[in-house]
Each structure stands twice: as structure tokens, then as C-alpha cells.
Design an enzyme around this catalytic site. Structure first.
Site, PDB file in Angstrom:
ATOM      1  N   GLY A  21       0.782  -1.219   0.000  1.00  0.00           N
ATOM      2  CA  GLY A  21       0.000   0.000   0.000  1.00  0.00           C
ATOM      3  C   GLY A  21       0.819   1.278   0.000  1.00  0.00           C
ATOM      4  O   GLY A  21       0.541   2.218  -0.743  1.00  0.00           O
ATOM      5  N   ASP A  22       1.846   1.330   0.814  1.00  0.00           N
ATOM      6  CA  ASP A  22       2.590   2.557   1.109  1.00  0.00           C
ATOM      7  C   ASP A  22       3.753   2.761   0.133  1.00  0.00           C
ATOM      8  O   ASP A  22       4.625   1.895   0.015  1.00  0.00           O
ATOM      9  CB  ASP A  22       3.122   2.444   2.539  1.00  0.00           C
ATOM     10  CG  ASP A  22       3.800   3.704   3.031  1.00  0.00           C
ATOM     11  OD1 ASP A  22       3.922   4.670   2.260  1.00  0.00           O
ATOM     12  OD2 ASP A  22       4.220   3.713   4.208  1.00  0.00           O
ATOM     13  N   PRO A  23       3.808   3.904  -0.559  1.00  0.00           N
ATOM     14  CA  PRO A  23       4.954   4.178  -1.436  1.00  0.00           C
ATOM     15  C   PRO A  23       6.292   4.140  -0.700  1.00  0.00           C
ATOM     16  O   PRO A  23       7.308   3.723  -1.261  1.00  0.00           O
ATOM     17  CB  PRO A  23       4.656   5.576  -1.980  1.00  0.00           C
ATOM     18  CG  PRO A  23       3.179   5.715  -1.897  1.00  0.00           C
ATOM     19  CD  PRO A  23       2.776   4.961  -0.662  1.00  0.00           C
ATOM     20  N   ARG A  25       6.976   2.198   1.816  1.00  0.00           N
ATOM     21  CA  ARG A  25       7.314   0.789   2.017  1.00  0.00           C
ATOM     22  C   ARG A  25       7.855   0.176   0.736  1.00  0.00           C
ATOM     23  O   ARG A  25       8.760  -0.669   0.772  1.00  0.00           O
ATOM     24  CB  ARG A  25       6.100   0.007   2.514  1.00  0.00           C
ATOM     25  CG  ARG A  25       6.402  -1.467   2.807  1.00  0.00           C
ATOM     26  CD  ARG A  25       5.268  -2.132   3.546  1.00  0.00           C
ATOM     27  NE  ARG A  25       5.131  -1.563   4.879  1.00  0.00           N
ATOM     28  CZ  ARG A  25       4.030  -1.654   5.621  1.00  0.00           C
ATOM     29  NH1 ARG A  25       2.970  -2.287   5.149  1.00  0.00           N
ATOM     30  NH2 ARG A  25       3.981  -1.124   6.822  1.00  0.00           N
ATOM     31  N   ARG A  43       0.871   9.481  -8.723  1.00  0.00           N
ATOM     32  CA  ARG A  43      -0.149   9.406  -7.682  1.00  0.00           C
ATOM     33  C   ARG A  43       0.385   8.570  -6.519  1.00  0.00           C
ATOM     34  O   ARG A  43       1.474   8.819  -6.028  1.00  0.00           O
ATOM     35  CB  ARG A  43      -1.462   8.844  -8.249  1.00  0.00           C
ATOM     36  CG  ARG A  43      -2.017   9.650  -9.421  1.00  0.00           C
ATOM     37  CD  ARG A  43      -3.394   9.206  -9.804  1.00  0.00           C
ATOM     38  NE  ARG A  43      -3.871   9.948 -10.956  1.00  0.00           N
ATOM     39  CZ  ARG A  43      -5.148  10.068 -11.289  1.00  0.00           C
ATOM     40  NH1 ARG A  43      -6.080   9.492 -10.547  1.00  0.00           N
ATOM     41  NH2 ARG A  43      -5.498  10.766 -12.355  1.00  0.00           N
ATOM     42  N   ARG A  86       0.949  -9.589  -2.389  1.00  0.00           N
ATOM     43  CA  ARG A  86       0.710  -8.379  -1.591  1.00  0.00           C
ATOM     44  C   ARG A  86       1.349  -8.536  -0.224  1.00  0.00           C
ATOM     45  O   ARG A  86       1.191  -9.549   0.452  1.00  0.00           O
ATOM     46  CB  ARG A  86      -0.792  -8.124  -1.434  1.00  0.00           C
ATOM     47  CG  ARG A  86      -1.101  -7.090  -0.361  1.00  0.00           C
ATOM     48  CD  ARG A  86      -2.489  -6.509  -0.430  1.00  0.00           C
ATOM     49  NE  ARG A  86      -2.978  -6.083   0.868  1.00  0.00           N
ATOM     50  CZ  ARG A  86      -2.522  -5.058   1.585  1.00  0.00           C
ATOM     51  NH1 ARG A  86      -1.521  -4.330   1.123  1.00  0.00           N
ATOM     52  NH2 ARG A  86      -3.052  -4.760   2.751  1.00  0.00           N
ATOM     53  N   GLY A  88       1.272  -6.495   3.296  1.00  0.00           N
ATOM     54  CA  GLY A  88       0.516  -5.419   3.932  1.00  0.00           C
ATOM     55  C   GLY A  88       0.365  -5.604   5.425  1.00  0.00           C
ATOM     56  O   GLY A  88       1.067  -6.407   6.056  1.00  0.00           O
ATOM     57  N   MET A 187      -7.825  -4.230   3.514  1.00  0.00           N
ATOM     58  CA  MET A 187      -8.613  -3.443   2.568  1.00  0.00           C
ATOM     59  C   MET A 187      -8.344  -3.692   1.089  1.00  0.00           C
ATOM     60  O   MET A 187      -8.965  -3.024   0.253  1.00  0.00           O
ATOM     61  CB  MET A 187      -8.424  -1.952   2.863  1.00  0.00           C
ATOM     62  CG  MET A 187      -8.839  -1.547   4.267  1.00  0.00           C
ATOM     63  SD  MET A 187      -8.617   0.213   4.619  1.00  0.00           S
ATOM     64  CE  MET A 187      -9.915   0.921   3.605  1.00  0.00           C
ATOM     65  N   GLU A 188      -7.480  -4.641   0.713  1.00  0.00           N
ATOM     66  CA  GLU A 188      -7.156  -4.785  -0.717  1.00  0.00           C
ATOM     67  C   GLU A 188      -7.047  -6.220  -1.248  1.00  0.00           C
ATOM     68  O   GLU A 188      -6.997  -6.420  -2.462  1.00  0.00           O
ATOM     69  CB  GLU A 188      -5.830  -4.074  -1.039  1.00  0.00           C
ATOM     70  CG  GLU A 188      -5.824  -2.588  -0.824  1.00  0.00           C
ATOM     71  CD  GLU A 188      -5.444  -2.156   0.575  1.00  0.00           C
ATOM     72  OE1 GLU A 188      -5.725  -1.012   0.964  1.00  0.00           O
ATOM     73  OE2 GLU A 188      -4.866  -2.989   1.313  1.00  0.00           O
ATOM     74  N   ASP A 210      -1.123  -5.520  12.954  1.00  0.00           N
ATOM     75  CA  ASP A 210      -0.723  -4.283  13.642  1.00  0.00           C
ATOM     76  C   ASP A 210      -1.727  -3.835  14.700  1.00  0.00           C
ATOM     77  O   ASP A 210      -1.660  -2.712  15.198  1.00  0.00           O
ATOM     78  CB  ASP A 210      -0.468  -3.162  12.632  1.00  0.00           C
ATOM     79  CG  ASP A 210      -1.712  -2.764  11.856  1.00  0.00           C
ATOM     80  OD1 ASP A 210      -2.802  -3.335  12.102  1.00  0.00           O
ATOM     81  OD2 ASP A 210      -1.612  -1.865  10.993  1.00  0.00           O
TER      82      ASP A 210
END
Length: 252
Positions: A21-23, A25, A43, A86, A88, A187-188, A210
Site C-alpha cells: 500500500g505505502d509508497p 514501504r 499518484r 501483496r 501489507g 482493505m485490498e 498491527d
């Protein structure tokens, strides 16, 4: 061919990719690659490529939530990516997997809105068996070499994909998912599994716990603890090793 949203060219993309998710990361993961280089930052989508154990792979951020993440998955597959993992974070439904644990997602409950516009309601969001097995093996190899602890546990099972991060007037039926055997919520993942199934790619997912999604277990949410950071590190290493192992299998 240029992917219009990710702003990457298909000729630059390998067949294997880690998505997160995090750029920031994505940039962190890229530092574990040899000859790493950044291809684009458009983006929320940040793309790196490099080598891990001799295997060419990409690391790409997809942002928060299924709709935007699905755009990323669609364009990566169109660009030639055939295997996606993924990496996450998620909220746990059970005290058996507290913050600092890691869970490999075998399937995802589809409570998001995005996948309902892609497939019928009863269609399952399921991980690729080979990718899942590679993740399990990579994660357990690491765990066997470390001292076992409740904050270092590895779970394997169903996760839930939600659209809402914060609660509203409507209650999210977390208790029902927990009673049915789901381990955690994020969420993904459902979007990843459905898009990959539709487009002929294979996918898997691994999440670091987390905090707790179950209100009965709820505590002050703090995803920045040492236990969570350690779990994130472990899941990244597992995903990298799993992708490299899958590439070697494909080439055998």
C-alpha cells in the site's frame, strides 16, 4: 506500451511483483534488491525494479482501498506481470494472533464494493495455491530459525477485505466473520485475488498484524511498535523469498 496510470512501460516490467500500500514501504523493499531503480512515481503508485537472488522483480505501491489498488493490479498484469504477492498490514480477529504476528491469506471475504462490480456476489476471492504454498514455506523457514513467541506467530487462513477503515453509523459485522473462522481484516486482498483470477495471473498475500479489528480485543491502535516493525520485516523477506522460489520453479 505505456501504462497510463502507473506511468510505466511494459518492456521494463518483469513477470514477478510485490505490491504494497505505502509508497515509502515500496522504497524500503526496493533497497533489498540488487541493481534497484525507480521507474515511476505517479499518484500513489511508485514502481521499482531490481534483482533478488538473481530473479528480476518489481515492487509497486497501490495505495489504500480496493478501487485504487485494482487499477494498479490491472495495469501490472497488462504490462506483463504474471505473479503478484501483496505485503501489507491487517487487524486481527483473535488473541491467538496479536500485533507482531504474520498471516498468509488463503482467501478473502468480499465485503468491498469494487469486486461486486467485477464478479457475481457468490464468486470467491481465492489465492493461487502455488503462491500460497511458497509464502507458507518461506514464512515458516524464517520462524523455525527464530525463537518462537506469541508476537512472532504465523497464521494461515481467510482474511476479510473491507472498504471502511474507521467505524460509522453502520456496524461492521466483525464478530460474524470471527465466528466463521476469518483471522484478520484489511482493505485490498479481495481486489488482488479477483483481478488476478479474471486476468489470468496468480496472486497471494501476506499481512503483518498491527492491532485488533475485534472490538472485544480492541486496544489503543499503534502500528508503529517494534513488534509490528519486526513482523513487517519478516513478511517482506518471506515475500521476496517466495517470489524467487516461484521463479526458479517456473524456469525448471
Amino acid at each position: 506500451m505505456l501504462m497510463p496510470i502507473l506511468q510505466i512501460h511494459s518492456e521494463d516490467m518483469p513477470a514477478y511483483a510485490i505490491v504494497c500500500g505505502d509508497p515509502a514501504r515500496a522504497e524500503k523493499i526496493s533497497r533489498k534488491l540488487e541493481q534497484a531503480r525507480e521507474l515511476a512515481f505517479s499518484r500513489e503508485y511508485r514502481t521499482f525494479v531490481g534483482l533478488y537472488e538473481g530473479v528480476q522483480m518489481a515492487v509497486v505501491s497501490h495505495g489504500v482501498g480496493s478501487p485504487g489498488a485494482a487499477v494498479c493490479f490491472e495495469e501490472l498484469i497488462r504490462a506483463g506481470v504474471t505473479t503478484l504477492i501483496r505485503v501489507g498490514t491487517a487487524g486481527s480477529y483473535t488473541a491467538d494472533y496479536p500485533a507482531g504476528s504474520v498471516i498468509v491469506s488463503t482467501a478473502a471475504v468480499r465485503t468491498d464494493g469494487l469486486t461486486r462490480q467485477l464478479v457475481p456476489d457468490g464468486f470467491p476471492a481465492v489465492a493461487d495455491l502455488g503462491v500460497t504454498q511458497a509464502l507458507i514455506e518461506a514464512t515458516r523457514e524464517h520462524a523455525s530459525g527464530a525463537k518462537a513467541s506469541s508476537a512472532g506467530k504465523v497464521g494461515v487462513g481467510i482474511t476479510v477485505t473491507l472498504d471502511a477503515f474507521f467505524t460509522g453509523v453502520e456496524e461492521i459485522p466483525h464478530r460474524k466473520y470471527k465466528q466463521a473462522g476469518a483471522l484478520a481484516a484489511e482493505m485490498e486482498i479481495a481486489a488482488l485475488y479477483i483481478v488476478s483470477t479474471l486476468r489470468g495471473a496468480r496472486a497471494g498475500a501476506i499481512v503483518a498484524i498491527d492491532g485488533f479489528a475485534d472490538s472485544d480485543l480492541a486496544a489503543e491502535y499503534d502500528p508503529h511498535t517494534n513488534a509490528v516493525a519486526d513482523a513487517v520485516e519478516r513478511e517482506i523477506e518471506a515475500a521476496l523469498r517466495a517470489l524467487a522460489a516461484l521463479a526458479r520453479q517456473d524456469q525448471a
